[in-house]
Enzyme design. Sequence first.
Site, PDB file in Angstrom:
ATOM      1  N   LYS A   1       0.978  27.487  73.766  1.00  0.00           N
ATOM      2  CA  LYS A   1       0.348  26.167  73.724  1.00  0.00           C
ATOM      3  C   LYS A   1       1.426  25.099  73.656  1.00  0.00           C
ATOM      4  O   LYS A   1       2.457  25.291  73.022  1.00  0.00           O
ATOM      5  CB  LYS A   1      -0.556  26.112  72.481  1.00  0.00           C
ATOM      6  CG  LYS A   1      -1.481  24.905  72.404  1.00  0.00           C
ATOM      7  CD  LYS A   1      -2.450  25.074  71.223  1.00  0.00           C
ATOM      8  CE  LYS A   1      -3.353  23.876  71.036  1.00  0.00           C
ATOM      9  NZ  LYS A   1      -4.320  24.074  69.932  1.00  0.00           N
TER      10      LYS A   1
ATOM     11  N   SER B   1      -9.107  23.192  70.757  1.00  0.00           N
ATOM     12  CA  SER B   1      -8.140  22.517  71.602  1.00  0.00           C
ATOM     13  C   SER B   1      -7.228  23.445  72.405  1.00  0.00           C
ATOM     14  O   SER B   1      -6.580  22.992  73.347  1.00  0.00           O
ATOM     15  CB  SER B   1      -7.260  21.616  70.735  1.00  0.00           C
ATOM     16  OG  SER B   1      -6.482  22.424  69.846  1.00  0.00           O
TER      17      SER B   1
ATOM     18  N   SER C   1      -9.690  25.626  66.718  1.00  0.00           N
ATOM     19  CA  SER C   1      -9.063  25.440  68.033  1.00  0.00           C
ATOM     20  C   SER C   1      -8.583  26.711  68.716  1.00  0.00           C
ATOM     21  O   SER C   1      -8.205  26.680  69.885  1.00  0.00           O
ATOM     22  CB  SER C   1      -7.878  24.467  67.917  1.00  0.00           C
ATOM     23  OG  SER C   1      -8.351  23.144  67.877  1.00  0.00           O
TER      24      SER C   1
END
Lengths: 517, 504
Positions: free
Chosen positions: A87, A162, A186
Amino acid sequence: MSAGGGSAATPLGSDLVDLRDKIASRAISSEAATRATLDRAEQLNPTLNAFHELHAERSLERARAIDARIARGELVGPLAGVPIAIKDNIVTSWGTTTCSSKILQGFKSPYDATIVARLESAGAILFGKTNMDEFAMGSSGETCAWGPVRNPWDTTRVPGGSSAGSAAAVAAGICHAALGSDTGGSIRQPAAFSALVGLKPTYGRVSRYGLVAFGSSLDQIGPLTRSVRDAALVHSVMAGHDHRDSTSAIEPTGDPVGACDARAADPASLKGLRVGIPSQYLTGNHPGVDALFARARAQLHGHGATLVEVELPLTEVGISTYYVIAPAEACSNLARYDGIRYGHRTAKPGDLFDLYARSRSEGFGTEVKRRIMLGTYVLSSGYYDAYYRRALQVRRLIKQEFDTAFAKCDVILGPTAPTPAFRIGSVQDPVTMYMNDVYTVNANIAGICAVSLYGGMVKDASGGGESGAGSGTASPDLPIGVQLQAPAFQEPRLLAIACAFESMIGRAPVAPISHLS
Amino acid sequence: MPSVSATRTVVSRRLIVGLEIHVELATRSKMFTRAPNLAHPENFDAAPNSVVDPVVLALPGTLPVMNREAVEMSILVGMALHCQIARHSKWDRKNYFYPDLPKGYQISQYDQPLCGEGSHALASGKRIGIIRAHLEEDTGKLGHELPGGLPADGSLVDFNRAGTPLLEIVTAPDFESADEVVAFAEELRDLCRFLGVTEGILQRGHMRFEPNVNLALVLDDGSEVRTPVVEVKNLNSFRAVRGAIEHEAIRQEAEWMQTGRVMGPGAKSTRGWDDVALETVLQREKEDAHDYRYFPDPDLVGVEVDDAWLDRLRARMPSRPDELRARFAGWGLTEKDIRQLLDDPALSRWLREAHGASSGTDGDGYSLTKLLLNNVMKLANGRGCGPVDLGFTAAQAAGVVALRQTDAIGAQSVDALLEAMCGTPETPREVAVRLGVLQVRDDSALDAWVEAAITGNPQAAADVRGGKLAAIGRLVGAVMKESGGRANAKDAQARLLERLKATP
């Protein structure tokens, strides 16, 4: 379709452990696996927008080095040669780290996050940075400054957030594992929307050094994978104390990989397990979610598990608590993006205040600004006691509530999210969006560990995230997720139970997009 | 409404001053990271932005880790100021934007400081209350010139100082004169240097003073008014502290006469000190306007101080300068010697250790001081080093004094003995034996040296026999020469007198 059926023909093997073993036995080279990964990412990214950057040259070079070491018969790490995506809020000394925000566009970190160093020393090939909701603020992948991320199961829908790009990358078969960060769901919510396994470790289990902070008392890094065993493997490499993170725990990690052995994977191991079912998880869900949750309970019962009624009355209050604590921490954490030392600076500032105001106004997106304002407000003198202090009090109560519940059961079972993936652009109201995290935020607030598992497929014609307002178009099947929560530092036990659950439900099918070639 | 000041006369005035002191602690590394600390002597002259790292610069993803040594130094200062040491304290974020503040917040201690209430007695005997002392991190520095004094295009920022551990000590408003404030400031500097927590070089900003000043004015109708409090920021010399307070005392009364403004909510203002014009200059009205949005720093865990930790620190605690002064006076030292010892904490530490290794009498203290200031310092100065770097311990030096006290060595052997002790683990007695300077108290040997001296100096012997006792000195000298310094001069004199049947 059965487990891994669609990917057997690819050079990537059926899952991460399978690929790792193939590379170790030289059935496939890490270079070939990495090249296949990069090719597929290049091919699918225009559709999915999962990646902000791919680091082809560096990863191929590292893959070749791993292949050479294997050829020489050298000892290599437990992730040797396996491509893993990270990420874009985890810093790397190569490429850029942007948190999908214009304010960090082009930002190059001079150092590696602790977990980046650990994964690389275990031999992982970190080949690219995945798109995300800006600064991890979002539940859909839509607040990404580089455009929305799309769900491989239905590219008109969100992949969840997310950790949107990480979920999309694994669901599309680009790689077998990707790292996410989880502040309020997330990792788990996108795992649920994408038929993946998503582990949110206990707070303090994994070092946060090098994870760009959102909510410092809530953030944890964890894997998104296709199988529980893969999640355990990637997690085990990252877990453990780090002297650079004062909040990282000294507690031994146990053996999460060993916990996921064949015995654990036998649903017979569910016999006698006490599974807590909070009454608060039974209402307000999409009918498909309710149906699959009921089916899971019935199957558990069928395998000899004991279903225990527990009460978590503060479940819904968790969202309000979270939206005080997380923004308060975030507004302070994001103060460093001031245009002075790095990141975006406005072109022609009039004076110092103007430099701050314009750099930040131009650099941050709407949702980030909303949360900075919220956080600034709840910490302001005169409001601190009414909001922030009160939220900390509720946080203690939520912890106590879990303690009480876990005195009666081994794990708590529930849906990961109240709905399946919704259509891009369909949820405009922030509070409706925030309710996506109703089942996930409390694990962060209490600091316990939780994992989202594939729970089955549902039909959803509307796709609005709420009932009604159907688009009328034919809808493909969508996955939903089931969450298991366990007390702090019980990852090995949680993952062992997850293994059994995974065998009971059956591995998820492969997203239709992964057949594109 | 006509102002009170227009109609009343001031009959007397009382100065009220409280002091905030920022002390930069001289730890090796910074408060929350391993980057070298600018306030440590090794880094005093670091080039701009060279003692920095990703944590100091607040790069994304970095986290603070507490420097335990800084906490220990703070507790030492707290103990020396008789403060309550908190068993639990925590870290808070003080949020505000400024280019010298890399994170956009300063890590500080808001409501649970490491050190609580305490007090300090000035040399004059007056007690000054300490409200609290808390630990925080320093900021960077803004500049508007390039190194070398060339004008810069825009402003520059140097983060070398950012993250230096900073102990903020807050006193009660107990001072009534600039003299008292300066005396306190000087004594605090001595104290901190003694504790080894700072080099205390004011020009480098190691200690910065911020007095809060106002006046209580008694008027001709017997009533009292108080002028608005002024905080004077960032004074880094005793001269400036005195100047700013004295200037405020005059300025505030004049201002009250003009405006009649008195202390009240929002009346506090901030001023700076102009070292050239010798006056204070207004910087900011209404101190209370800032909202720092303090909240507990979630990146750090609390500081738990247990008994064992406190005991270890107490054992490490050197004496306070005022205690040392009293002790030195008890040893019978002159004011000149005492001043020399207090000026150099290394000397006092050396003496404390040596005295601890001696039998501990005042006489030992006196003799050790003389040994230190006369012999040890001479040797150290000759070698261009400090007394601790000579290669023998203060305890070994105490052994030298013990040898002297029992007349086991002569005064003339001390320097040679110290010189020979450098870099050896041997006891002073072993070294004295090796050098052959240990005095011989064996009667037969002494008798032989005495006979030889009498035989070799018949005239002197005759003089002594004849009652000219002054001649005894020549004979004693001859005995010492004969013995190679190993004879004891007193013994030799007694034996000579006995042999020559003379009585002194």
